[in-house]
Design an enzyme around this catalytic site. Structure first.
Site, PDB file in Angstrom:
ATOM      1  N   PHE A  74     -13.187 -12.772 -34.891  1.00 28.09           N
ATOM      2  CA  PHE A  74     -12.035 -13.230 -34.097  1.00 28.09           C
ATOM      3  C   PHE A  74     -11.937 -14.754 -34.083  1.00 28.09           C
ATOM      4  CE2 PHE A  74     -11.142 -14.287 -29.430  1.00 28.09           C
ATOM      5  CZ  PHE A  74      -9.766 -14.402 -29.607  1.00 28.09           C
ATOM      6  N   ASP A 108     -25.446 -12.101 -45.452  1.00 23.75           N
ATOM      7  CA  ASP A 108     -26.094 -12.091 -44.140  1.00 23.75           C
ATOM      8  C   ASP A 108     -26.853 -13.415 -43.994  1.00 23.75           C
ATOM      9  OD1 ASP A 108     -27.674 -11.735 -41.923  1.00 23.75           O
ATOM     10  OD2 ASP A 108     -28.480  -9.782 -42.548  1.00 23.75           O
ATOM     11  N   ASN A 142     -31.398 -20.990 -40.626  1.00 21.67           N
ATOM     12  CA  ASN A 142     -30.934 -21.094 -42.022  1.00 21.67           C
ATOM     13  C   ASN A 142     -29.693 -21.978 -42.150  1.00 21.67           C
ATOM     14  OD1 ASN A 142     -32.983 -19.499 -43.037  1.00 21.67           O
ATOM     15  ND2 ASN A 142     -31.804 -17.602 -42.898  1.00 21.67           N
ATOM     16  N   TYR A 173     -28.579 -10.730 -26.765  1.00 17.59           N
ATOM     17  CA  TYR A 173     -27.551 -11.753 -27.002  1.00 17.59           C
ATOM     18  C   TYR A 173     -27.910 -13.055 -26.290  1.00 17.59           C
ATOM     19  CZ  TYR A 173     -22.796 -13.724 -27.295  1.00 17.59           C
ATOM     20  OH  TYR A 173     -21.694 -14.513 -27.550  1.00 17.59           O
ATOM     21  N   TYR A 219     -33.144 -29.712 -34.141  1.00 17.37           N
ATOM     22  CA  TYR A 219     -32.734 -30.290 -35.435  1.00 17.37           C
ATOM     23  C   TYR A 219     -32.074 -31.651 -35.242  1.00 17.37           C
ATOM     24  CZ  TYR A 219     -34.141 -26.783 -38.804  1.00 17.37           C
ATOM     25  OH  TYR A 219     -34.893 -25.992 -39.635  1.00 17.37           O
TER      26      TYR A 219
END
Ligand code: UDP
Length: 311
Positions: free
Chosen positions: A13, A58, A100, A146, A160
């Site tokens: 969405f 993925d 990733n 979640y 990071y």
């Protein structure tokens, strides 16, 4: 200046609307999606667009899209029904997947924005929610796959920035709706709109006194785009601060659709947050942003889409 931009969750969405916005600005977009909840129908209008391509992949598996100037990480199941069904996948995409994509930004010296969530606040004891609030999250409840994945992602994104100096941004997204919200995803706006259009009763969980604050998709993306260009590395709430009880929301949908049906009370799911409303002072001050579209206007703009989802 036009950039090459990576959007994960591109068939979802928000991801698909973000691709549209970035393409309209003149950028090239590489979309990535494993289609576990995303839908290629959301991108079918881009079939002839030479500046767009979709990789079916993925993000939990490392990959390199080539040189990109920016990464928007929007990949994750996001409706409570979807992440309950895809619990471990949700944990993985919000941990390995986030790392990733951060590695891609690090390697290419790209900017990075992560789609975080008001769920980081859990069932909040501070109201409205300010970015400095640490939240009240059950780490082992049904929503934990979640909530904790998104909280881990926030820690990873900040790390990071802190350790590798990646130019990162974190948006905490509050409930958002609009065209392309999947009709069957179990969320309140999609359920109520489809039920009202079918002439069915609206399923209100609990007594309907729990609150949410609903933002129309174009308002949300305007805020996110501004944040992506800012110097802010800490989380920023983007959402509409007008708060509705779920019962009021049901009545608004019934009145918009012109349906004569009523509501049907059903059990409240475990750990369902009792209230949710963003404090958007930070977004206003830092980004000069605030939402413009009321719930009524946004539901009107979404009506044709939900009609098109009828069988
Ligand atoms: N809800 C409801 N009826 C529905 C779907 C949801 O009353 O058919 C309630 C749900 O219990 C929650 C709120 O609406 O209090 C928002 O639910 P949603 O699944 O859209 O997202 P959440 O904000 O909980 O992540």
């Amino acid at each position: 200046m036009s950039d090459t931009i990576l959007v994960t969750g591109a068939a979802g969405f928000l991801g698909s609307h973000l691709c549209d916005l970035l393409l309209a600005e003149g950028n090239s977009v590489i979309g990535v999606d494993n289609l576990c909840t995303g839908n290629t129908d959301n991108l079918k209008h881009l079939a002839g667009e030479s500046r767009f391509r979709l990789l079916e992949h993925d993000i939990c598996k490392p990959f390199d899209p080539g040189k990109v100037e920016y990464v928007f990480n929007f990949a994750s199941p996001a409706s409570p029904v979807d992440y309950a069904r895809l619990g471990v996948e949700t944990l993985l995409v919000g941990s390995a997947g986030t790392i990733n994509t951060l590695e891609i930004a690090r390697k290419h010296g790209a900017g990075y924005l992560h789609a975080s969530t008001s769920e980081c606040y859990g069932d909040p004891t501070v109201h409205p929610q300010v970015e400095t609030y640490w939240g009240n999250v059950n780490p082992i409840g049904p929503r934990s796959v979640y909530d904790e994945a998104k909280r881990f992602s926030e820690a990873a994104v900040v790390a990071y920035n802190r350790y590798y100096n990646v130019n990162t941004h974190l948006v905490r997204i509050f409930n958002t709706y609009g065209p392309r919200l999947q009709a069957g995803d179990g969320r309140v706006i999609s359920n109520f709109m489809m039920q009202a259009l079918r002439g069915e009763t609206l399923t209100v969980y609990g007594d309907g006194s729990q609150t949410r604050s609903f933002c129309y998709v174009s308002d949300l993306l305007d805020g996110i785009r501004r944040l992506s260009k800012s110097d802010e590395h800490l989380p920023v709430n983007i959402g509409n601060p007008t708060e509705w009880t779920i019962l009021e929301c049901a009545r608004e949908v019934l009145s918009l659709v012109g349906s004569k049906t009523d509501v049907l009370f059903q059990p409240l799911p475990q750990d369902d947050p009792m209230r949710r409303r963003p404090d958007i002072t930070k977004a206003k001050t830092l980004l000069g942003w605030e939402p413009k579209i009321s719930l009524r206007q946004g539901l009107e703009k979404s009506l044709d889409y939900f009609k098109s989802c009828l069988d």
